[in-house]
Design a protein around this motif. Structure first.
Motif, PDB file in Angstrom:
ATOM      1  N   PRO A  99      35.002  25.730  50.584  1.00 10.34           N
ATOM      2  CA  PRO A  99      34.229  24.782  49.787  1.00 10.34           C
ATOM      3  C   PRO A  99      32.744  24.775  50.148  1.00 10.34           C
ATOM      4  N   GLY A 100      31.926  24.408  49.175  1.00 14.33           N
ATOM      5  CA  GLY A 100      30.490  24.266  49.394  1.00 14.33           C
ATOM      6  C   GLY A 100      29.717  24.545  48.121  1.00 14.33           C
ATOM      7  N   LYS A 101      28.498  24.026  48.067  1.00 15.99           N
ATOM      8  CA  LYS A 101      27.653  24.188  46.880  1.00 15.99           C
ATOM      9  C   LYS A 101      27.397  25.650  46.535  1.00 15.99           C
ATOM     10  N   ASP A 102      27.331  26.506  47.532  1.00 16.95           N
ATOM     11  CA  ASP A 102      27.025  27.920  47.293  1.00 16.95           C
ATOM     12  C   ASP A 102      28.262  28.811  47.248  1.00 16.95           C
ATOM     13  N   ALA A 103      29.450  28.216  47.218  1.00 20.53           N
ATOM     14  CA  ALA A 103      30.678  29.016  47.190  1.00 20.53           C
ATOM     15  C   ALA A 103      30.707  29.867  45.925  1.00 20.53           C
ATOM     16  N   GLU A 104      30.945  31.136  46.100  1.00 19.46           N
ATOM     17  CA  GLU A 104      31.015  32.068  44.975  1.00 19.46           C
ATOM     18  C   GLU A 104      32.465  32.178  44.502  1.00 19.46           C
ATOM     19  N   PRO A 105      32.704  31.933  43.224  1.00 21.87           N
ATOM     20  CA  PRO A 105      34.073  32.062  42.725  1.00 21.87           C
ATOM     21  C   PRO A 105      34.475  33.528  42.632  1.00 21.87           C
ATOM     22  N   PRO A 106      35.745  33.818  42.858  1.00 13.60           N
ATOM     23  CA  PRO A 106      36.192  35.191  42.675  1.00 13.60           C
ATOM     24  C   PRO A 106      36.229  35.537  41.193  1.00 13.60           C
ATOM     25  N   GLU A 107      36.216  36.815  40.910  1.00 15.04           N
ATOM     26  CA  GLU A 107      36.364  37.277  39.528  1.00 15.04           C
ATOM     27  C   GLU A 107      37.809  37.028  39.089  1.00 15.04           C
ATOM     28  N   PRO A 108      38.043  36.930  37.777  1.00 19.95           N
ATOM     29  CA  PRO A 108      39.440  36.852  37.331  1.00 19.95           C
ATOM     30  C   PRO A 108      40.216  38.058  37.863  1.00 19.95           C
ATOM     31  N   PHE A 126      39.963  28.509  23.526  1.00 16.84           N
ATOM     32  CA  PHE A 126      39.686  27.400  24.443  1.00 16.84           C
ATOM     33  C   PHE A 126      39.881  27.811  25.898  1.00 16.84           C
ATOM     34  N   TRP A 127      40.981  28.495  26.184  1.00  8.41           N
ATOM     35  CA  TRP A 127      41.288  28.878  27.562  1.00  8.41           C
ATOM     36  C   TRP A 127      40.356  29.975  28.072  1.00  8.41           C
ATOM     37  N   THR A 128      39.932  30.900  27.210  1.00  8.68           N
ATOM     38  CA  THR A 128      39.065  31.990  27.668  1.00  8.68           C
ATOM     39  C   THR A 128      37.597  31.588  27.650  1.00  8.68           C
ATOM     40  N   GLN A 129      37.111  31.073  26.539  1.00  9.57           N
ATOM     41  CA  GLN A 129      35.693  30.725  26.441  1.00  9.57           C
ATOM     42  C   GLN A 129      35.365  29.404  27.114  1.00  9.57           C
ATOM     43  N   GLY A 130      36.325  28.482  27.172  1.00 12.97           N
ATOM     44  CA  GLY A 130      36.088  27.193  27.804  1.00 12.97           C
ATOM     45  C   GLY A 130      36.439  27.170  29.276  1.00 12.97           C
ATOM     46  N   LEU A 131      37.660  27.558  29.594  1.00  4.52           N
ATOM     47  CA  LEU A 131      38.162  27.432  30.964  1.00  4.52           C
ATOM     48  C   LEU A 131      37.950  28.672  31.822  1.00  4.52           C
ATOM     49  N   GLY A 132      37.497  29.767  31.244  1.00  3.31           N
ATOM     50  CA  GLY A 132      37.183  30.956  32.026  1.00  3.31           C
ATOM     51  C   GLY A 132      38.366  31.838  32.371  1.00  3.31           C
ATOM     52  N   PHE A 133      39.476  31.695  31.659  1.00  4.42           N
ATOM     53  CA  PHE A 133      40.618  32.576  31.866  1.00  4.42           C
ATOM     54  C   PHE A 133      40.372  33.877  31.104  1.00  4.42           C
ATOM     55  N   ILE A 134      41.123  34.909  31.434  1.00  8.73           N
ATOM     56  CA  ILE A 134      41.094  36.151  30.668  1.00  8.73           C
ATOM     57  C   ILE A 134      42.446  36.302  29.978  1.00  8.73           C
ATOM     58  N   VAL A 137      53.371  35.773  19.054  1.00  6.94           N
ATOM     59  CA  VAL A 137      54.485  35.314  19.884  1.00  6.94           C
ATOM     60  C   VAL A 137      53.989  34.583  21.125  1.00  6.94           C
ATOM     61  N   MET A 138      53.125  35.232  21.912  1.00  6.05           N
ATOM     62  CA  MET A 138      52.654  34.629  23.161  1.00  6.05           C
ATOM     63  C   MET A 138      51.412  35.321  23.683  1.00  6.05           C
ATOM     64  N   ILE A 139      50.682  34.608  24.558  1.00  4.64           N
ATOM     65  CA  ILE A 139      49.569  35.192  25.294  1.00  4.64           C
ATOM     66  C   ILE A 139      49.743  34.865  26.774  1.00  4.64           C
ATOM     67  N   HIS A 140      49.389  35.819  27.620  1.00  3.52           N
ATOM     68  CA  HIS A 140      49.436  35.641  29.072  1.00  3.52           C
ATOM     69  C   HIS A 140      47.986  35.565  29.534  1.00  3.52           C
ATOM     70  N   LEU A 141      47.597  34.403  30.030  1.00 11.45           N
ATOM     71  CA  LEU A 141      46.231  34.166  30.479  1.00 11.45           C
ATOM     72  C   LEU A 141      46.192  34.052  31.993  1.00 11.45           C
ATOM     73  N   ALA A 146      43.812  35.000  41.073  1.00 12.69           N
ATOM     74  CA  ALA A 146      45.184  35.377  41.412  1.00 12.69           C
ATOM     75  C   ALA A 146      46.028  34.114  41.543  1.00 12.69           C
ATOM     76  N   PHE A 147      47.209  34.155  41.007  1.00 14.81           N
ATOM     77  CA  PHE A 147      48.197  33.072  41.039  1.00 14.81           C
ATOM     78  C   PHE A 147      47.840  31.897  40.122  1.00 14.81           C
ATOM     79  N   GLN A 148      46.877  32.081  39.222  1.00 13.71           N
ATOM     80  CA  GLN A 148      46.559  31.062  38.213  1.00 13.71           C
ATOM     81  C   GLN A 148      46.915  31.644  36.843  1.00 13.71           C
ATOM     82  N   ASP A 149      48.210  31.711  36.571  1.00 13.42           N
ATOM     83  CA  ASP A 149      48.720  32.300  35.342  1.00 13.42           C
ATOM     84  C   ASP A 149      49.249  31.220  34.402  1.00 13.42           C
ATOM     85  N   VAL A 150      48.983  31.390  33.117  1.00 12.11           N
ATOM     86  CA  VAL A 150      49.482  30.498  32.078  1.00 12.11           C
ATOM     87  C   VAL A 150      49.998  31.358  30.934  1.00 12.11           C
ATOM     88  N   LEU A 151      51.225  31.099  30.513  1.00 14.26           N
ATOM     89  CA  LEU A 151      51.769  31.746  29.327  1.00 14.26           C
ATOM     90  C   LEU A 151      51.761  30.715  28.214  1.00 14.26           C
TER      91      LEU A 151
END
Length: 175
Positions: free
Chosen positions: A23-32, A56-64, A72-76, A80-85
């Motif tokens: 944690p911290g103000k300068d923490a760099e998020p990992p890439e998807p 919404f999930w890709t442009q808003g929440l930053g998922f790929i 039928v479905m999308i896997h976003l 790592a370990f932040q998966d949504v179907l």
């Protein structure tokens, strides 16, 4: 903090596989994370409009969008370990469980520098979907977002910890 199931020396050995930065103000998020792995857990939602959900999930929440079965479905995925179907719902979706409604909540780790940008993007895509982030007493900055599927999603950015203050507190409480 003490984990009663493990010896103290090994209580946090799993932290090395976590994609969440310190944690911290300068923490760099990992890439998807685009790799393929056996998912230890994932959220499954149902949507009447897969295209709206994907935007919404890709442009808003930053998922790929990791994978799509059109109509039928999308896997976003985010980190790592932040998966949504998200599966198509409605009477013509082809399966009895697609009549289910999406309800519930989910918390997703973000960094402090990301949370405001994500909230702004979601608000542009769906006005009224989220209020401003709020500082919580458990040392995090959080924002609750209502997704098109009806999910109450909480973005949680851990804040930097004053290690000296934490040590004093733990020592004074017998930890």
């Amino acid at each position: 903090m003490h984990n009663h199931d493990q010896p103290k020396a090994t209580a946090y050995t799993g932290a090395g596989i976590s994609p969440v930065p310190e944690p911290g103000k300068d923490a760099e998020p990992p890439e998807p994370y685009r790799g393929i792995y056996l998912m230890p857990m994932f959220m499954c939602l149902y949507s009447h409009d897969l295209e709206e959900s994907e935007v919404f999930w890709t442009q808003g929440l930053g998922f790929i969008n990791l994978y799509t079965m059109p109509g039928v479905m999308i896997h976003l995925r985010r980190w790592a370990f932040q998966d949504v179907l998200i599966r198509k719902s409605g009477p013509k979706a082809g399966s009895p469980d697609t009549e289910m409604e999406s309800i519930g909540s989910l918390s997703v780790a973000v960094t402090e520098k990301q949370i405001g940008k994500i909230v702004d993007a979601c608000e542009r895509l769906r006005p009224g979907s989220t209020p401003a982030p709020i500082r919580k007493p458990w040392n995090s900055l959080e924002a609750r977002i209502h997704t098109p599927e009806g999910l109450a999603l909480t973005l949680t950015a851990a804040l930097a910890v004053d290690k000296r203050q934490t040590e004093v507190y733990l020592n004074s409480h017998g930890q």
